[in-house]
Structure formats: structure tokens, C-alpha cells
Scaffold this active site. Structure first.
Site, short mmCIF file in Angstrom:
data_model
loop_
_atom_site.label_atom_id
_atom_site.label_comp_id
_atom_site.label_asym_id
_atom_site.label_seq_id
_atom_site.Cartn_x
_atom_site.Cartn_y
_atom_site.Cartn_z
N LYS A 1 2.67 25.38 -3.68
CA LYS A 1 1.37 24.81 -3.30
C LYS A 1 1.44 23.30 -3.44
O LYS A 1 0.80 22.70 -4.31
CB LYS A 1 0.27 25.42 -4.19
CG LYS A 1 0.10 26.92 -3.97
CD LYS A 1 -0.99 27.52 -4.85
CE LYS A 1 -1.14 29.01 -4.54
NZ LYS A 1 -2.17 29.66 -5.39
N GLU B 1 6.22 40.00 -7.83
CA GLU B 1 4.87 39.81 -8.38
C GLU B 1 4.23 41.16 -8.68
O GLU B 1 4.25 42.05 -7.83
CB GLU B 1 4.03 39.04 -7.35
CG GLU B 1 2.59 38.82 -7.76
CD GLU B 1 1.77 38.22 -6.63
OE1 GLU B 1 1.73 36.99 -6.51
OE2 GLU B 1 1.17 39.00 -5.84
N LYS C 1 5.76 39.51 -3.01
CA LYS C 1 4.37 39.43 -3.45
C LYS C 1 3.60 40.65 -2.93
O LYS C 1 4.15 41.49 -2.19
CB LYS C 1 3.73 38.14 -2.95
CG LYS C 1 4.58 36.91 -3.26
CD LYS C 1 3.86 35.61 -2.95
CE LYS C 1 2.89 35.29 -4.05
NZ LYS C 1 2.38 33.90 -3.95
N ASP D 1 0.69 38.16 -12.24
CA ASP D 1 -0.31 37.34 -11.56
C ASP D 1 -1.73 37.65 -12.02
O ASP D 1 -2.17 38.80 -12.01
CB ASP D 1 -0.21 37.56 -10.04
CG ASP D 1 -1.02 36.52 -9.28
OD1 ASP D 1 -0.95 35.34 -9.66
OD2 ASP D 1 -1.74 36.92 -8.33
N ARG E 1 0.82 -1.21 0.00
CA ARG E 1 0.00 0.00 0.00
C ARG E 1 0.86 1.26 0.00
O ARG E 1 0.60 2.22 -0.73
CB ARG E 1 -0.96 -0.04 1.21
CG ARG E 1 -1.87 1.13 1.44
CD ARG E 1 -2.75 1.60 0.28
NE ARG E 1 -3.21 0.62 -0.64
CZ ARG E 1 -3.25 0.83 -1.98
NH1 ARG E 1 -2.85 1.97 -2.52
NH2 ARG E 1 -3.68 -0.11 -2.76
#
Lengths: 278, 278, 278, 278, 278, 278
Positions: free
Chosen positions: F133, F195, F165, F216, F98
Site C-alpha cells: 500500500k 493469509e 489472500k 489478518d 521544491r
């Protein structure tokens, strides 16, 4: 020194160097099936320690790497001496290189510094010992390197011998109360050492007794007086201001042990290179 | 630097010192309810790094200890300056003492050595950088200390930038094939640096291009020639034979970066003491 | 004993009990906002050890739990004595219950067994010591419990004292060569103990000297003869066949130390319960 | 039992014994190239468990050690039976000896105690089970030893079965609400057991149902009545006051399971020795 | 779910993101004393799981961060719903952001997928269960999320229930021998489930009995026949080919449990953002 | 990818599945000496990643298992292709099954999703990159799988590149101050990406400069305008709303890089089975 005593240091050092992304240079520039051979070479004269540890670095990265040790820990080598031969996958050698050299360079640096002090006291009664002033997390390797340099190990930590220092005496009130309290609480196999900084303190200690007296930061004259006072009732150890320049005078006072933090916290790195056979 | 980046180093250093039996001296000689106050004091002049780390050592042993930092990392202090005040259970202070001083001494030693090189290149274009020649397991603290000493950090490991060295070139066949292979495999945010040891190699590199060129073990004359050849097409970095004595001449060649292993693998420990307030 | 010496034991014991799925009984049957109070109660007479450890189990599960220790480690209590009061979230109490009781029961069992031997030698010169025959992974807690029961600790492991036993003697060739070899290699703060099983071996040892002699498996008559021979030149320790029934006769031979594996590897668990206040 | 289930226990036990300084006795007194052979020998009669674990201790220290198991886990041996033969580097054997014996002695002690209870109920319907009253961190080894002694395992922790005890009932309000709440929240493969201490509680439980009923601290008469009431609707388990002396009477009441904490928390160590072949 | 069950997952996820060098963007671009507030906002409709876990991520980075949960695990929210409010040091929020969102997004994705299946079987007897087909290392969080989505948990691993599948049957020879062998070796609190793929196997199983039968990859017609054959003698579970489209037909066959790997190994991430309050 | 980069993931996944009690099904139903052979078989078409990782799972459980890889990572296979052959102890195969399939299924799912996006941009200038992510704790495996699918890796964490960002810009005040602050603090080998969400921000950035600009959530029209404005002065990267359906239009705007979270956080599992040879 058993491998289980230091493998975790190798693992952490490699993890620190590989991070999560690994060796992107070797994976980027070198084919996975390229092979190579190389020598670890001394770039200075000195005393070696850590050859077995360096071997283990290469084997941890790749058990298929061939590693041959050409010298022994504790041995003295001239500059340009070949120390280790490695052969295997090029990527494996490059991945292990820096960590192996960093460990071997640090350990041989300690051994070389220790050997320098040991040579300086040759012919006297004194033995050179280390302290707990070691590089954090690397104590076991540094203490081993001290032995390879001809020194002896003081306690490995707070756990394996009692050392009553000035700050303990302040808290305990007197030499007598500190020593008696400790003696009643620790096991029968534990050695008790007491630090004194004056002849008065030493006399107080001689009444209550201990296994070792640490004569801290005393001049050679004071040390000589102290050694005479102790007269073999306990081991005498000198510390403070120990350098390659001062150690001979300290040794000639007749103390049994001279302990130095310099050999572990400030020993210059032993210069090494990994030369590929082209 | 976030605490999670170094707490494991503190934990291991304390474990190394406490072993399984703990601090038998303090438990033997000092009542559990005794309290004390003490100062961490500089015993030399220099640049500090690691005050927050030292604080964390005391708090790891005993969160009830009061710790006040009297100076800042990156600051320059004279000998005998008081750096930290601690107050709390005597046993807690003594248990943490050596580990706190070992860490602060190592880190401030690195910062002081770095600051010495930085001062030596003042007024030139050059910045002082570290290398991967760090003490195994302590790289994150040493790299932080380099920043506190005014230096900048080279890559943190094999994982965060490509560095193509002589041994990669041997395996890859040519500068061009090594660089092109790496460029095609690593991500777009990865910097590529290539080591060259001659003007010929440099010319070959200029054709294929890179972000940084490492000019290894070149004389000031050669460095000057190389810097002129590069002419701003990439960053230039010099390494090899960098000492407090030689660095000025290297900096005056116009290189952008001078990297030194000495500031991390051989920086002398910064001398410190914990003085109890009696 | 500092918390860092045993927190990992608590963490592992809790992990062993919670697994990945956690306490499915409490989460299944008890509302998350239910609260309760309970007492840890002795179900037998005996000597306590581990109250602080038990407290830490409850706090590890839930720092908001209120824990009040009603007795002290080393204290003697009658059956039905209340030892600890806990109050807080019902789920938290139930999650910690078994691990807290298992640890406190094991440690108080050791303390109680030790106290039984200590009482049996009252009035003699002998002190009761432990051995390395401890439950794997639990040595630090068992050695602490021995101290709470009035015993003293023998070495904590292979690392903090030299013990030369029969098997070492076979490998080394003679008592003299074994002791001299060890003395030349270990640090000056390390105690050396040698096991002998006959008067002949003891005589051989007296020539070369040691800090402690272990008189293994000797009859009281032989022990008496050995103690007389040693005549204060080293500490004498008896081991082998030590039971609550035999220890008095051994102590009356005049040996300094009697070491027992039984107090750690076979001490019956101290009977405890967690009684909820309904 | 797969090695990954217990290797961490071996690693911790060895680390506990070796500390950072390692086996200073063997390194001090025995040449690194000395070799030896030895037998692990039983010093009492009993049932074995842990032979494979002991083998793994020797191999963890030194994969080159030859280890031959002469008996099987679960087997019954007389006193003086040879159990294991080991051969290899003398230092390796001595380094592993105590940890191997401590583990094998603990596990065979549990197996022997279990076998004693199993023998006592021979011919009845009852099976002997363990509890969560195990030595902290050693549960997996103790549960395995119980199986080797002929017993069966109760749940391994809080995570693998629901056990609703008196304290849960207090918090939940009633047997019905506790059982229904648990049944609605846990998975369909989870067994639910409920502890009752009186016939009234048992009747209440029989209405709502469960997989197993724990009849706690009931006299044989009460147990007999309870077993009759349950009449095969669930498994019946008795606990409390289970000793080698009382277990037969409990078994004869017809209960399915008798669970005992004594076999894990208080089983006397199995006596063993490592005899070197001289 | 107790924090100790998942804190190690948070620690590893943060370590993976911070590496040794830490958050160089925030340390580079944001003053250490800058503060901010932000909302975690849903960018889709769905069922939540992991709010407490996300909170713990922020607190692990910085215990001084204020975290307010605005919704509850298990709750259904529309797109653009505010889920959590955080306020504190800007660097701390940015350091925790991605790890918190990754965990909350993964868990809420699982809860939302589960809720979709649960809704699809509304009004039938069937309950939706998970499997061991989970993301490696994240099982405990995924199983919790399944519960929050209205599903129930199948066994947590190989350790907490017996599942005899086709491959076991091949090795054991027959259903009977496999079940009888397992029943004699595992504890009395362990549930036994057997997988069958045909009516013939099911009939064989009904003779020997089990707690649960897994009807694998059967058509609705076959499932209906199997459920009728079992007739309440054990729980029935269907698996294989379970999708949001097919599950209703499976549920209408009358099976008790429908287990799905899709809800854990392929659930789409729940879309989330951290919106700073400017 | 070096084994040391992922072995800890295998160890944790196996520990999660085995718990403390181990594989009770196989130990219950299968004789310890039974052997078997089996194939890992694809149940869908797609791109493979993780074959070496899967091999290592089988070897971690049992080094004696024979594992033969029949395909290569990065290769494309049809449904029903045999990928791996394993042979050895039946219990060992079932214990590893598994976990091996879960890892191989997750990794090949990522590779297959990536390959789908890569195919969609074929013939354009754009390369497909991943993001942070990723599934917590599994990033290194997912990033490797992205490479096997033909994508490239964005930064591995917060530590190996600067990404400024919107939230950094809010805290820093302006694009200029954020970039200049970062540039002065990070090392010379660190790439800086910024960004922007509008043409205005992009113009501001072009003045101060950076290595990469992240465009973005811009429409294809806006992207085209931005790419023209940048005009080769930095790398351009597009993110936001990237799906197999939208990516072609984004690629045709001329951006260099298109980054997608979907390929790591929501890639459907690759369907696999372990078929025993009966």
C-alpha cells in the site's frame, strides 16, 4: 560502434537484473566501503567481441570503477587468458558482474562462431555474412560481433536494402514486376537483392537485373551453375544449410557471399568468469 | 505471463527491424491491398514456447491480422507441424515475419533444451532450474520458456532472493558473518541461498543455517556426501558442468535442484519457417 | 509508411501541447458531452501529404472520433478543398486540432515544395531527391512527404549508405584510400557515394570506382563535363544552389539526381484550417 | 533554457541520424584516431539562436570534443562569421555535424524571421509574439528562438492559458457563458484570452471581461476601432495575415501584441556550414 | 482530465508491482479460466476522486474486464458505499487490485482533505488552492483531486506562472527590479505573483504592481491589514500554517485565496477495499 | 540503494515541475550569473531518509552545484537541524528546491512514521514491516525509507513472493489446493505466505504448511491463540488496524511481524525548508 548505439541495451539488461529492490545480496552481506579487484577470464579459446561494452557495464553501475581492457575486440585468445581488470567498490563489481559477462559471453560467442566459418572458407573468394536471424533487441551487438569475427554485415533490418524473397514474388506476380516496382519506389542509393531458388528464376532475374542475387538452398552443383550463369553481372550470395561442415563446399562454388543465421541465433555462449583477487 | 511483461520486447525488436524507413521491400514490391495466408511451421522436433508472443507480434504490426494458434506452449511437436495460421494484408505478414520467428525460435529453443535436461533426470528427485545467465533483455521470455520445458525458475534477478557466492564470502570474511548480516537486513519473505564449494564450507554453513545451499562444481561423489550431510535441513542445489550428458549422474546424487546456464545462454534456435499458402 | 514509424512523433507533439494540465480552455468552456463536426480545409493550392498521420492524431486523442479522409496523399488540390471530415466530442476535436494541422501543414508543405521542383525538371532525365537536411526528429515524415511530392529519398541517415564527403577525404588522405577503406569494412549491400568538387577529383574517383558520384556546387557547364566523363559508369547526383529557379538548368546537364535541402528545411507550411460545421 | 528542456530533442535527432548501424561512412573511411578542427560558419546574415544547443550536440556524441562558442544567442552576425570552433576526434565531429547544423539552422532561422518582424514594428507600441503553430516536437526550441529574435512567447500549449476561440464559442453558446464557465473552473493564476472577429463580439466581451482579446483577421481600420473600444481594459492582440509586408500597418493601429505563425512554421532555414581546418 | 495525462502513471505503477516475473501468486494459485466479480467499497466517509483512473487500471491489465462506475468524482459517499463493480478473469482482477486501490485511495484522500478545508471556509470570500508541494510524479492526479474536492489549482509547475519568492528577491535586489525584470522577459499571457512577508514589502509591491500577492505566514491581524491595503488592486493569497483548525480565521480576513500544502503532501489515504462476490 | 533504482523518479519529478517552458520565475527575475548558498533545514523532529536522493536532485539540475550532506539517512534530528548545505548558481538552486524538498519530505515522513511504530514495539519480539500500500511509482523510495526508520520490507511487488489472500482462496477452492498449486508452479527460492482470518483456516493451513502466515484483522486474543497454535512452524505476521496506539498490544501477542500500510500511504510529510544564506 558508438556508445549511443548500445547503451540502451546495457541499461535494460541492468534494469532487468536489479529490478526495483536492487542487489539485496551485496547490500545484505557486504559493507558499503569494501573494495576489491578482479579479472574477467576466458574459460575457453576463441575470438573476442564486446570488451568495450563490458567496460561500459561496470562504468554504468559505478563511474568510479577502474576498468582496464587487456585484449582487443577481434583478437583470438587461449583459455584462461585474462581479458579485463576491474577494481573498485565490491558492491559495484558484484552488481555489474553478471550483466557484463552475459553481454561479453554472447558477443564473443558470435565472434567465435563467425571466425570458425571464416576460417573454413579461407583461400576461397567467399565472404561470410550474417542475416536478420538475430536475437531480438540485440542485433546491433551481434552484427558488430560478426565483424569482429571476420564476417561482413548483411542489411541491418527491413529498412536499409531491398530483399525480394519468394513471398514477395508470390504477391507481386513475377520477378520482373517485383523488381521494377521496387526500383521505381525506393531511393537511388538503395541496393536491390532478389532471392531465387531455381535456375529458371535466375534466368528471369538476369533479364531485369538486380544488385545481388540470393541463391537459396541450392546444392553445390546448382550453385556452381548459377555462378557461371550470373557471370559477374551481380553479386552472388548463397544461403541455407550453412554449417561449419558444409560451408567449404559452398565456398568452392565461387559464390561471393555466404550468409548464415547460425552465427547469430545459435552461437554457443563464450565461457567466462570473474575471478576476484583474494 | 501477462502481455505487459513482454510487449516492450516486441516493440523494441520491431523497431530494430523497421528502423525509421520501414519495410522498403514490401512497400516497394507488394501492392498495399494484396492479402495472403501463411503457416508458421516447425522445421524440427521439439517443445514449444512463445506462441502467444508470436501472435502478439503479428497483432502489433496490424491488429486486423487473423492469427490462430494451432498448438500450445509446453507442447511437444514433430518436425513439419503447423503451429500458427496467419491471414491478412501481405505487407503486414511480411513485416512481422522475421521478428515473430526470431522470438518463437529463441523461446522454443530454450524450452526444447530444458525439456531435454528434464527428460534426462526423469525418475530422480531432481528438478531442473535456470540461472541468471540469460540473454540480456530477454530474461522474462527465457524464464517463461524454461517453465514451458518443464523446468523451474531460479531467482529473476539480484532483487528477489539472496545468493551469497564466493565473492561475497571473500568480502564478508566468513560464511557466518555474511549470512547473519544478510538475514538482519533483508525482509522476512526473502529466501537466503549460500554457495559452497567444499564440505568444510558446507559444515560451516550448517551451523548458521540458510534456506538453500548451492553446491558448486562438485563431483557426484562430493555431491552425494554433501546431500547426506545436509540431511534435509535445507534445499540442495547443484551447479557447474551441467550438460545433457552429465546431468543424470548429478541427479542420482539426490540433490533437489540442478541449475543450468546452458538452457538459456546457449540453447540452439528452434528451426521455423513461415510458409505462404500460394 | 507504417504507423509505428511515426506514432511516437504524434505522441510527443500532443504531449508538448497538452503538458500536464491538459486543455484547460476546452475543459473550462465546453461541456463534456458537447459534440461537433468539422472539416479540415486547404487554404492554398498544393500537393498533400500526411492525411493518414492527421487522422491518427484525432484517433490518438479519442478513438471514438469519426475521421473520414476525402483526399489522398500525393494528390493535388485547389484552395478551399475539403480534405478531412471529423465528428465527435467537441473537446476531443479541439484538443487534436492544432497538432493535426501542424503535422499536415508541415508535410504538405514539403510535398508541395518537392512537386514544384519535380515539375520544373519535367521532360529531363533528372529525378529530385532529398537530403539529411531535415527538421530534427521529423525526418521520417519529411522523407515520406518528399515521395508524395514525386521526389525520391536519399539515404535516411548515417547508417544506410556510405557518403564520402570533403571532410572524409581530408581525414583519409585520398579518394582512393577513403573508398577502398570503406569498401573493405561495410557490408556487400551498402551503396558507396563520393562527393567531388572538381573534374580532377572526379577523374581520381573514376579510377577507383563508386556507385554514385555527388557533384557538389558545380556550374551547369562543369556538370555537363562531369556527366560526360562519368559516361554511365556510376549514377551522377548534383547538389548545391538548387532552387526552383536554378533546377531546370541543372537538370538539362544530364545528371541523374538533383538533391535539395530546401524542400525539407525551408518548405513553407501548407495553409490549412479546421472549420466547424455550425 | 535549461538543458533538460531540450536534451531529449538532441537525443532523438541523433538517434534518427545514427540508426542502429551508426555512421558507417566515418567508421569506414576515417581512422579511429584521426583528429580535426573545424568552424561552424554562417553563410548568410541574420540573428543567432541555438549555439548552446549545438554545443550540446557535439558533447553528446563525444564529451571529449572541445567546443568554443564565438558568438551569443540573440546576436546579429554577417555572412561568413565564424560561430563555433570544434576540435577533437574526426569521427566525432562528422557524426555530430549534420544534427548540430540542422538544429542551429532551424533555430537561427526562427530568430532571424522574428527579428525581421520586430524591426518592422520598431517605434510602435506593438510587440511580436509567436503562436502554437510550431514544428511538432520542437516547440520549446522555437519559442526560445523567438525570444532571441526579440519576440515574446504566447502560451506554450493548451495547458498554460485559456484561449477561447470561435469553435469554443459555438460550443459554449455565447461569449458570456464561455468566459464565465472557464473563469469558474480554472485556477486564479490562469490568464483568459478570447478571440473575437467583429466589433459586435468585442462589445459582448467587454461586458463580461477578460485579460486579453485576440482580434482575428481584422483590417487595420477595424483594428483601430477595436483598440479604441477596448481603451486599455484588456491587452489587445492582432493575428491573421501577418507578413513582413503587412505588419507595420497592423502595428500602427495601436494593438499591444501581434502574433505570427509564419516565424515558426515557415521561417527559412539559416544557412550554415562546418568548415574543416585543413 | 484526458487519459493521456495520467496513463503513464498507471503504467509505471503497474510495472512497479508486476516487475518482470509478474503476479506469481495468482498464476500459482488460480486457474487461468477462473472468473469473478467484485466491488470496490469505501471503508470511510469522504469525497471521491479517481474513479475513472481506477477504471483505467483494470482495463490496462485486461481490456476484457467489465468495469462499472457507481459513483462520480467529486461526490460525497458514506462508509461502506459501493463505488465500482468489476467482473472478469480472477487473475486480471487480482493483478489490478492493489494499484487501482492505491491510486483511488490517494486521490480520494486528497479530495476529502480539500473538501474539509473548503467546508471550513464556507460563507467567506476565500477559495482553497493547492501548491507545488505534491507527491513527486503524481502532481497531475493530485491537482485533479483538489478540484474534485472543491478547491482550485495554483500553478502546475515552474513553467506556467511567475512566482517571485523571498529567495528571488534576495537575488534580484529589490521587489521592483525583480518584477520589472520578469515582466520584460515573460510572455504577455503569463501571470505574475509576488510573495511578501511584511507590510513594508507589500507597500513596495503596490508601487510596481503584480497580478497576485502571496501573503506568507502572516497572522490574521496582519492579513486583514494587508487586504485593506491592497484594496482590490490585485488578488490576495494567504499561505503558511493552514490547517483545518486555523483556516476559518484566515478566511475571515477577506483574502481571496488560501493555499495549502497539507491537502497534497499529507492527506491521509482514503480507506478502500475490493470485496469479491463469493 | 543504487542511484539507477531512483534516478527515473527524480527525472520525472523534475520534468513535471519544469514542463517545457522551464523555470520562468528564476529566468525572469534572477541574473544567470548570480550565485547563492543555502541550507536544507528540518522544521520538525524526526528520522531522516532521502538525503542522497535530495543531493541527486540538485546535481541532476546542475552538476556544478556543491552539495554537502550534514546528516545521515536513518539518523534522528531535532527541529531546526541543518541537514544539507548547497551552493552554486542561484537559478540552479531554485529550480531544484521544491523537488528536492518534496522527495526528502516524503521519505523522511515515512521514516519518521516507521520509527514511531518501531519505538512502540521496543522490547517485544515483533518487527515492523511495510506493505504494497505505497504511493504509486514511489515504492522503491518508500521501502528504503521504511528500512531507515528501523522497519523491514515485505515483498516489493506481486513478483517476489507468493501471498495467498482470501480472494485467492475463494478462486482456488481451499487452502490446500491453493498452496499446493502455487508450490508446484513457482521456483524453489520463492517464499509462500498465506493469509488466514480465523483459527479454523489456520488449522487447515498448518496441515499443508507455508513459510509465513498472515493473521489478518485478528484481535490480540485471537492473535495470541494463533501464535500458540503455529508454535514456530512458520513465521507469524499480523496486519489490520495497526496504529501507533494499537501496535503495542499486537506486538505483545508474540507475533513475529506486524505490517502497516499507514507508514507508507498516510505518513505525514516531514516539514522542511530551504533557507538561503543572505
Amino acid at each position: 560502434m558508438h556508445q549511443s548505439q548500445y547503451q540502451h541495451i546495457i541499461d535494460r539488461a541492468l534494469a532487468e537484473d536489479l529490478g526495483s529492490a536492487g542487489d539485496i545480496s551485496s547490500e545484505g552481506a557486504i559493507p558499503s566501503d569494501a573494495t576489491a579487484a578482479a579479472h574477467v577470464v576466458a574459460r575457453q579459446e576463441g575470438t573476442l567481441a564486446g570488451l568495450e561494452v563490458a567496460r561500459q557495464v561496470f562504468l554504468t553501475i559505478d563511474p568510479a570503477t577502474e576498468v582496464r581492457l587487456l585484449k582487443n575486440d577481434g583478437g583470438r585468445v587461449p583459455s584462461e587468458a585474462k581479458l579485463i581488470t576491474v577494481a573498485g567498490a565490491s558492491r559495484s563489481l558484484l552488481m555489474a558482474e553478471r550483466t557484463a559477462l552475459n553481454l561479453l559471453g554472447m558477443m564473443s560467442g558470435v565472434a567465435t562462431a563467425t571466425a570458425r566459418l571464416v576460417a573454413a572458407v579461407a583461400g576461397t573468394n567467399a565472404r561470410v555474412a550474417d542475416t536478420r536471424k538475430t536475437l531480438p533487441g540485440l542485433r546491433v551487438l551481434q552484427k558488430y560481433a560478426v565483424r569482429m569475427g571476420g564476417g561482413i554485415n548483411h542489411r541491418f533490418g527491413l529498412f536499409d536494402a531491398v530483399m525480394i524473397k519468394d513471398n514477395h514474388l508470390i504477391a507481386a506476380g513475377s520477378v520482373r514486376s517485383a523488381v521494377e516496382s521496387a526500383r521505381s519506389r525506393v531511393g537511388h542509393a538503395v541496393t536491390i537483392e532478389v532471392e531465387v531458388t531455381s535456375v529458371e528464376q535466375l534466368k528471369e532475374l538476369l533479364v531485369v537485373g538486380a544488385d545481388i542475387v540470393l541463391l537459396d538452398n541450392m546444392s553445390p552443383e546448382l550453385l556452381r551453375e548459377a555462378v557461371a550463369l550470373v557471370d559477374g553481372q551481380m553479386l552472388t550470395e548463397a544461403s541455407g544449410g550453412v554449417t561449419p561442415e558444409t560451408i567449404r563446399a559452398i565456398a568452392e562454388t565461387g559464390v561471393d557471399i555466404i550468409s548464415s543465421g547460425w552465427i547469430t541465433h545459435s552461437a554457443p555462449n563464450f565461457d567466462l568468469a570473474l575471478d576476484f583477487v583474494s
